[in-house]
Enzyme design. Structure first.
Site, PDB file in Angstrom:
ATOM      1  N   ARG A  60       0.829  -1.216   0.000  1.00 17.14           N
ATOM      2  CA  ARG A  60       0.000   0.000   0.000  1.00 17.14           C
ATOM      3  C   ARG A  60       0.857   1.257   0.000  1.00 17.14           C
ATOM      4  O   ARG A  60       0.408   2.319  -0.452  1.00 17.14           O
ATOM      5  CB  ARG A  60      -0.997  -0.036   1.152  1.00 17.14           C
ATOM      6  N   GLU A  97       2.963  -6.121  13.811  1.00 12.65           N
ATOM      7  CA  GLU A  97       1.864  -6.317  14.762  1.00 12.65           C
ATOM      8  C   GLU A  97       1.407  -7.777  14.682  1.00 12.65           C
ATOM      9  O   GLU A  97       0.993  -8.372  15.653  1.00 12.65           O
ATOM     10  CB  GLU A  97       0.722  -5.362  14.408  1.00 12.65           C
TER      11      GLU A  97
HETATM   12  P1  AMP Z   1       4.190  -1.915  11.869  1.00 15.35           P
HETATM   13  O1  AMP Z   1       5.478  -2.367  11.319  1.00 15.35           O
HETATM   14  O2  AMP Z   1       3.735  -2.716  13.033  1.00 15.35           O
HETATM   15  O3  AMP Z   1       4.122  -0.434  12.122  1.00 15.35           O
HETATM   16  O4  AMP Z   1       3.086  -2.255  10.774  1.00 15.35           O
HETATM   17  C1  AMP Z   1       2.935  -1.453   9.719  1.00 15.35           C
HETATM   18  C2  AMP Z   1       2.575  -2.218   8.479  1.00 15.35           C
HETATM   19  O5  AMP Z   1       1.614  -3.257   8.678  1.00 15.35           O
HETATM   20  C3  AMP Z   1       1.970  -1.227   7.554  1.00 15.35           C
HETATM   21  O6  AMP Z   1       2.556  -1.412   6.288  1.00 15.35           O
HETATM   22  C4  AMP Z   1       0.513  -1.551   7.537  1.00 15.35           C
HETATM   23  O7  AMP Z   1       0.044  -1.584   6.243  1.00 15.35           O
HETATM   24  C5  AMP Z   1       0.343  -2.898   8.169  1.00 15.35           C
HETATM   25  N1  AMP Z   1      -0.587  -2.905   9.305  1.00 15.35           N
HETATM   26  C6  AMP Z   1      -0.285  -3.193  10.591  1.00 15.35           C
HETATM   27  N2  AMP Z   1      -1.356  -3.132  11.379  1.00 15.35           N
HETATM   28  C7  AMP Z   1      -2.384  -2.771  10.584  1.00 15.35           C
HETATM   29  C8  AMP Z   1      -3.772  -2.523  10.810  1.00 15.35           C
HETATM   30  N3  AMP Z   1      -4.327  -2.660  12.030  1.00 15.35           N
HETATM   31  N4  AMP Z   1      -4.519  -2.146   9.758  1.00 15.35           N
HETATM   32  C9  AMP Z   1      -3.965  -2.023   8.527  1.00 15.35           C
HETATM   33  N5  AMP Z   1      -2.678  -2.246   8.250  1.00 15.35           N
HETATM   34  C10 AMP Z   1      -1.892  -2.625   9.260  1.00 15.35           C
END
Ligand code: AMP
Length: 172
Positions: A60, A97
């Site tokens: 995205r 996450e």
């Molecule tokens: P992080 O590395 O944990 O900050 O996760 C970020 C990446 O995971 C981003 O590229 C988001 O697209 C995706 N992502 C993580 N959690 C979500 C969520 N609750 N909703 C949508 N995308 C998420």
């Protein structure tokens, strides 16, 4: 006047795993007024930082990043899943996450001293953004901003970006 971007974000419970509320930005991207307003808001913040390049992570981050780079008159660098880029790469592995992942960029993607804005759709734990920031710096670039459409504040990803110029358009 800016639109309320929240009106085009859909919550999808238990995707991709139980307990995660996925923030689906596809309705926003599909709406020409909301998509244009999102890119305009991102560009308003990024423009004064005078980036040479926008870096977006698969997948995205490509959608927003390509449009933002065009709006700014900057170039775009893709950070991709392993095995997708054809030439020599540098790689960073990080915790998500949900699960772990790795991202690669081409070794010659960032000229020494290039000013780079790192962009993603959602800031969750900050692992992805942190890894991309480290890739830019490993290649000799200067991270002049870290930018998100959505910030999930309860996950405190912001703390992993301490010391960087940081902005998100909407917070939950
Ligand atoms: P992080 O590395 O944990 O900050 O996760 C970020 C990446 O995971 C981003 O590229 C988001 O697209 C995706 N992502 C993580 N959690 C979500 C969520 N609750 N909703 C949508 N995308 C998420």
């Amino acid at each position: 006047m800016s639109l309320d971007l929240r009106e085009r974000v859909r919550d999808v419970p238990d995707f991709p795993t139980e307990g995660i509320i996925f923030k689906d930005l596809m309705p926003l991207i599909a709406d020409r007024e909301y998509f244009a307003d999102t890119i305009r808001q991102l560009a308003d913040w990024a423009r004064p930082r005078e980036p040479d390049l926008v870096l977006g992570a698969e997948a995205r981050g490509f959608i927003f990043g390509g449009a933002l780079a065009y709006e700014l008159g900057a170039g775009f660098i893709p950070a991709r899943k392993p095995g997708k880029l054809p030439r020599e790469t540098v790689e960073a592995t990080y915790a998500l996450e949900y699960g772990t992942d790795s991202l690669q960029v081409h070794r010659d993607a960032v000229a020494a001293g290039a000013r780079v804005v790192v962009l993603d759709d959602v800031l969750a734990t900050g692992g992805t953004a942190r890894a991309t920031v480290e890739l830019v710096e490993k290649l000799g670039g200067i991270v002049v901003g870290v930018l998100f459409v959505i910030e999930l504040t309860f996950l405190e990803g912001r703390e992993r970006l301490a010391g960087y110029d940081f902005h998100s358009l909407i917070q939950y």
